[in-house]
Design a protein around this motif. Structure first.
Motif, PDB file in Angstrom:
ATOM      1  N   MET A 120       2.090   3.355  -7.486  1.00 32.50           N
ATOM      2  CA  MET A 120       2.267   4.107  -6.531  1.00 32.50           C
ATOM      3  C   MET A 120       0.999   5.498  -6.371  1.00 32.50           C
ATOM      4  N   GLN A 121       0.810   5.347  -4.704  1.00 34.88           N
ATOM      5  CA  GLN A 121      -0.144   6.309  -4.616  1.00 34.88           C
ATOM      6  C   GLN A 121       0.218   7.631  -3.205  1.00 34.88           C
ATOM      7  N   VAL A 122      -1.176   9.040  -3.507  1.00 33.07           N
ATOM      8  CA  VAL A 122      -1.181   9.319  -2.691  1.00 33.07           C
ATOM      9  C   VAL A 122      -2.990   9.568  -1.713  1.00 33.07           C
ATOM     10  N   ARG A 123      -2.190   9.132   0.016  1.00 31.93           N
ATOM     11  CA  ARG A 123      -2.946   8.892   0.786  1.00 31.93           C
ATOM     12  C   ARG A 123      -3.395  10.090   1.858  1.00 31.93           C
ATOM     13  N   GLY A 124      -4.496  10.586   1.554  1.00 32.06           N
ATOM     14  CA  GLY A 124      -4.446  11.713   3.791  1.00 32.06           C
ATOM     15  C   GLY A 124      -3.950  10.582   4.488  1.00 32.06           C
ATOM     16  N   ASP A 125      -4.523  11.061   6.264  1.00 32.59           N
ATOM     17  CA  ASP A 125      -4.615  10.385   7.293  1.00 32.59           C
ATOM     18  C   ASP A 125      -5.685   9.164   7.128  1.00 32.59           C
ATOM     19  N   SER A 126      -6.787   9.274   6.519  1.00 32.67           N
ATOM     20  CA  SER A 126      -7.854   8.463   6.882  1.00 32.67           C
ATOM     21  C   SER A 126      -7.874   7.015   5.572  1.00 32.67           C
ATOM     22  N   SER A 127      -6.374   7.209   4.738  1.00 33.93           N
ATOM     23  CA  SER A 127      -5.827   6.716   4.097  1.00 33.93           C
ATOM     24  C   SER A 127      -7.090   6.221   3.216  1.00 33.93           C
ATOM     25  N   ASP A 128      -7.264   7.998   2.311  1.00 33.27           N
ATOM     26  CA  ASP A 128      -8.299   7.933   1.098  1.00 33.27           C
ATOM     27  C   ASP A 128      -7.061   7.924   0.377  1.00 33.27           C
ATOM     28  N   VAL A 129      -7.643   7.974  -0.750  1.00 35.30           N
ATOM     29  CA  VAL A 129      -6.861   7.712  -2.028  1.00 35.30           C
ATOM     30  C   VAL A 129      -6.493   8.916  -2.690  1.00 35.30           C
ATOM     31  N   VAL A 130      -5.850   9.625  -2.658  1.00 36.72           N
ATOM     32  CA  VAL A 130      -5.845  11.215  -2.950  1.00 36.72           C
ATOM     33  C   VAL A 130      -5.527  11.764  -4.268  1.00 36.72           C
TER      34      VAL A 130
END
Length: 93
Positions: free
Chosen positions: A1-11
Motif C-alpha cells: 500500500m502506498q500514497v501517491r501524488g498526481d505525478s506518481s511520487d510516493v508520499v
C-alpha cells in the motif's frame, strides 16, 4: 500500500502488505464495494472521496480479512485526507 501524488511520487507507504485470502473474494459487493474491488494481481486506486468509504468498510471488516494491514491502511487514508491530489494505492503482484 502506498500514497501517491498526481505525478506518481510516493508520499507514504505501509510497512506491511495485504495478505490475500479467499475471504476477500467472498465479501458482499453491496456492503463492501471498495474492498470488493481489490484483486490480488492488479492495482486498485482510491481517491480522496473513496477513502472515506473505505474507512467505513474497514470498521466492519470480517475478522477473516483483518490483520496488521488494516491499521496501516487507516494511517495511509489519513495521509490522503490531509493533502490534496493524493491517492491510496493497493499495489498487486
Amino acid at each position: 500500500m502506498q500514497v501517491r501524488g498526481d505525478s506518481s511520487d510516493v508520499v507514504a507507504r505501509a510497512e506491511c502488505g495485504l495478505q490475500w485470502t479467499s475471504a476477500f473474494g467472498d465479501l458482499n459487493p453491496g456492503l463492501f464495494p471498495m474492498l470488493w474491488g481489490l484483486i490480488p494481481y492488479g492495482d486498485a486506486v482510491f481517491n480522496h472521496r473513496q477513502v472515506s468509504l473505505l474507512l467505513a468498510e474497514l470498521d466492519r471488516l470480517p475478522a477473516a480479512c483483518g490483520g496488521d494491514w488494516v491499521g496501516q491502511a487507516r494511517k495511509l487514508c489519513q495521509v490522503v485526507e490531509q493533502g490534496s491530489h493524493r491517492y491510496l494505492w493497493f499495489v498487486g503482484d
